[in-house]
Design an enzyme around this catalytic site. Structure first.
Site, PDB file in Angstrom:
ATOM      1  N   HIS A  83      54.738  24.877  31.014  1.00  0.00           N
ATOM      2  CA  HIS A  83      53.790  25.931  30.631  1.00  0.00           C
ATOM      3  C   HIS A  83      52.409  25.643  31.197  1.00  0.00           C
ATOM      4  O   HIS A  83      52.003  24.490  31.318  1.00  0.00           O
ATOM      5  CB  HIS A  83      53.773  26.176  29.119  1.00  0.00           C
ATOM      6  CG  HIS A  83      53.358  25.014  28.269  1.00  0.00           C
ATOM      7  ND1 HIS A  83      52.040  24.722  28.001  1.00  0.00           N
ATOM      8  CD2 HIS A  83      54.085  24.086  27.599  1.00  0.00           C
ATOM      9  CE1 HIS A  83      51.980  23.674  27.189  1.00  0.00           C
ATOM     10  NE2 HIS A  83      53.198  23.258  26.939  1.00  0.00           N
ATOM     11  N   ASP A  85      49.346  26.653  30.101  1.00  0.00           N
ATOM     12  CA  ASP A  85      48.180  26.520  29.226  1.00  0.00           C
ATOM     13  C   ASP A  85      48.131  25.166  28.541  1.00  0.00           C
ATOM     14  O   ASP A  85      49.113  24.419  28.528  1.00  0.00           O
ATOM     15  CB  ASP A  85      48.207  27.615  28.155  1.00  0.00           C
ATOM     16  CG  ASP A  85      49.447  27.536  27.281  1.00  0.00           C
ATOM     17  OD1 ASP A  85      50.547  27.303  27.822  1.00  0.00           O
ATOM     18  OD2 ASP A  85      49.316  27.677  26.047  1.00  0.00           O
ATOM     19  N   ASP A 122      50.220  17.560  28.346  1.00  0.00           N
ATOM     20  CA  ASP A 122      51.045  18.610  27.733  1.00  0.00           C
ATOM     21  C   ASP A 122      50.452  19.940  28.177  1.00  0.00           C
ATOM     22  O   ASP A 122      49.451  20.375  27.638  1.00  0.00           O
ATOM     23  CB  ASP A 122      51.014  18.465  26.210  1.00  0.00           C
ATOM     24  CG  ASP A 122      51.630  19.653  25.494  1.00  0.00           C
ATOM     25  OD1 ASP A 122      52.338  20.437  26.146  1.00  0.00           O
ATOM     26  OD2 ASP A 122      51.375  19.806  24.280  1.00  0.00           O
ATOM     27  N   GLU A 152      51.983  29.084  25.894  1.00  0.00           N
ATOM     28  CA  GLU A 152      52.983  28.448  25.034  1.00  0.00           C
ATOM     29  C   GLU A 152      52.362  28.043  23.714  1.00  0.00           C
ATOM     30  O   GLU A 152      52.971  28.142  22.656  1.00  0.00           O
ATOM     31  CB  GLU A 152      53.564  27.213  25.747  1.00  0.00           C
ATOM     32  CG  GLU A 152      54.761  26.587  25.042  1.00  0.00           C
ATOM     33  CD  GLU A 152      54.417  25.455  24.077  1.00  0.00           C
ATOM     34  OE1 GLU A 152      55.296  25.036  23.324  1.00  0.00           O
ATOM     35  OE2 GLU A 152      53.260  24.992  24.070  1.00  0.00           O
ATOM     36  N   GLU A 153      51.117  27.567  23.785  1.00  0.00           N
ATOM     37  CA  GLU A 153      50.521  26.903  22.619  1.00  0.00           C
ATOM     38  C   GLU A 153      50.060  27.856  21.526  1.00  0.00           C
ATOM     39  O   GLU A 153      49.931  27.447  20.376  1.00  0.00           O
ATOM     40  CB  GLU A 153      49.327  26.035  23.072  1.00  0.00           C
ATOM     41  CG  GLU A 153      49.654  24.993  24.133  1.00  0.00           C
ATOM     42  CD  GLU A 153      50.426  23.788  23.570  1.00  0.00           C
ATOM     43  OE1 GLU A 153      50.793  23.816  22.390  1.00  0.00           O
ATOM     44  OE2 GLU A 153      50.651  22.845  24.337  1.00  0.00           O
TER      45      GLU A 153
HETATM   46 ZN    ZN Z   1      53.683  21.666  25.567  1.00  0.00          ZN
END
Ligand code: ZN
Length: 493
Positions: A83, A85, A122, A152-153
């Site tokens: 992802h 973001d 991440d 995603e977050e």
């Molecule tokens: Zn992640």
């Protein structure tokens, strides 16, 4: 002295150089959730520069395609996913403008972290790995599709809006895991069930007295990852205290406020009760007695649990008797905790319910919020129905959130077998195979791309979503070795 200046390259001295080189570049590009424009530009430029076919969809997801290595056209297509973001958290005293400042990576012994902010490993490390694969001229592999999702977050809106024809591969490697040595093969879907109860306000009698009772100091924790630990639920505990008193003497509830976050196990609850002055001694004894019952029951698990009560000013109104009975019965009856363990995998919670909060609200209403999770869709709906029935019996209006789907573990999966073999061959030990009892983008992909075979792995990241976020250097090499070996071993079509 160890001066680190913006733009100073420090990471590309690490191995494997291609991943770290791209990761270092990514660190200079702002990319908070819902603000992925700059990183999307960077990637499309990268695709053009490397003459790679790419496409974008309406929400901003990107797919970059690497054709098969000559002679490898007969291999199945593999999809790599990360992802775009990241979560932006920083230390209060660290100046950082998230819309323009670069993240400053720092090497700290065996780890890389960032100066004052989240590092964005991440899932920046996943993006970097995809870029390194896309530009690796020597990798003998079939066609590779690199999928980059947005947001995603903060809502998974990228994965939610993914169209089922955006990519063609039927094997997917998700690069958003944080534990080297663990292969993830499943996740839970989730849904909220919210009940609203209405009550009548009744004036308080004159010869009454009021106590405020509080339950605090509970462990709480994430309603997915920690639901199996058996920590106390403050809403349940408060309900039991009130039920216990009601069995011996009449009380009226003037207020109830337990729990906060829908995905947190409730840690605190407060309630104001009114009763006849003559029962004051009895109520005191009942609460004290029950406190020792509860501390015996929870023992060391909830060492910090604190139950206190004190006399407060008499409120003007309380809830009516009939609805109070229904309210307490609903909370007593509402399930909380693990409903079922996986039949295929050891130690995996399959289905759970979190009774997240119960609160008095405006206009004589009470809101009861619950969350259901399961890696099996039908069980998730069954858990929702259980809670719904229980709230409806108490006369509540019930609504469910849209929810998100789960990814059911398949221990016979082909990609699991390939990845496990690669891991064993490379590192001479068995990887752990796990599923998690929380949501991942994989659940949404699994629902949309019927029959897709997926796995998720990555290097070790600690403290994600905090300024302490760090990534373990040696595990990035292991991640790269595993990723490239798996890709080389994707079987014939
Ligand atoms: Zn992640």
């Amino acid at each position: 002295m160890n001066f680190i200046l913006p733009g100073m390259t420090i990471l590309r001295s690490l191995d494997p150089e291609p991943i770290w080189k791209y990761f270092e570049e990514i660190c200079t590009i702002p990319r908070l959730s819902k603000n992925e424009g700059k990183i999307r530009n960077y990637l499309t430029k990268f695709a053009k520069k490397n003459r790679l076919e790419f496409k974008e969809d309406k929400v901003g997801n990107i797919l970059i395609i690497k054709p098969a290595f000559p002679g490898m056209e007969n291999r199945k297509t593999v999809v790599l996913q990360s992802h775009l973001d990241m979560v932006g958290e920083k230390n209060a005293d660290y100046p950082h403008n998230w819309s323009k400042d670069p993240i400053i990576p720092v090497i700290n012994d065996r780890w890389v972290n960032a100066k004052g902010t989240t590092l964005g490993a991440d899932d920046g490390i996943g993006i970097a790995a995809q870029m390194a694969i896309l530009t690796d001229k020597n990798l003998k592999a079939g066609k590779i599709e690199c999928l980059f999702t947005v947001d995603e977050e903060t809502g998974m809106t990228g994965a939610i809006n993914l169209r089922s024809d955006f990519f063609t591969g039927k094997t997917l490697l998700n690069l958003d895991s944080e534990d080297e040595g663990i292969l993830f093969i499943g996740c839970a879907g989730g849904m909220d069930t919210v009940g609203t109860m209405h009550y009548k306000a009744v004036p308080v009698k004159n010869e009454s007295c009021a106590f405020e009772i509080s339950v605090t100091g509970l462990h709480g924790g994430h309603s997915g990852d920690e639901i199996h630990r058996g920590y106390g639920n403050s809403v349940k505990i408060m309900t039991r205290i009130l039920q216990n008193i009601s069995r011996h003497t009449e009380i009226a509830i003037a207020g109830f406020d337990g729990g906060n976050l829908r995905n947190g196990i409730p840690r605190e609850a407060f309630s104001t009760i009114v009763f006849d002055q003559s029962s004051s001694q009895l109520v005191t004894e009942l609460i004290e007695e029950f406190c020792s019952v509860l501390s015996d029951e929870f023992g060391d698990l909830e060492k910090e649990m604190k139950i206190t009560f004190n006399k407060v000013n008499l409120p003007l109104i309380v809830m009516d008797k009939a609805n109070q009975l229904k309210f307490l019965n609903a909370l007593t009856c509402c399930p909380h905790g693990v409903m079922a363990w996986s039949k295929e995998m050891d130690n995996l919670v399959e289905t759970s319910i979190n009774l997240a909060s119960a609160k008095f609200s405006e206009n004589n209403t009470i809101r009861i919020i619950t969350t259901q999770r399961s890696s099996v869709e039908s069980s998730k709906y069954d858990a929702c129905a259980m809670v719904e029935s229980c709230l409806k019996l108490a006369g509540a209006d019930v609504v469910h959130s849209d929810g998100y789907p789960g990814w059911k573990p398949n221990i016979k999966s082909e990609i699991l077998k390939i990845t496990r073999n690669s891991y064993l061959k490379l590192f001479d030990k068995e990887p752990m195979v796990r599923a998690i009892h929380a949501g991942l983008e994989c659940g949404l992909i699994y629902e949309k791309f019927k029959g897709i075979d997926m796995i998720s792995f990555g290097p070790t990241i600690r403290g994600a979503h905090t300024p302490e976020e760090m990534i373990e250097i040696r595990t990035v090499q292991m991640f790269w070795d595993l990723l490239t070996d798996v890709i080389r071993n994707i079987p014939l079509k």
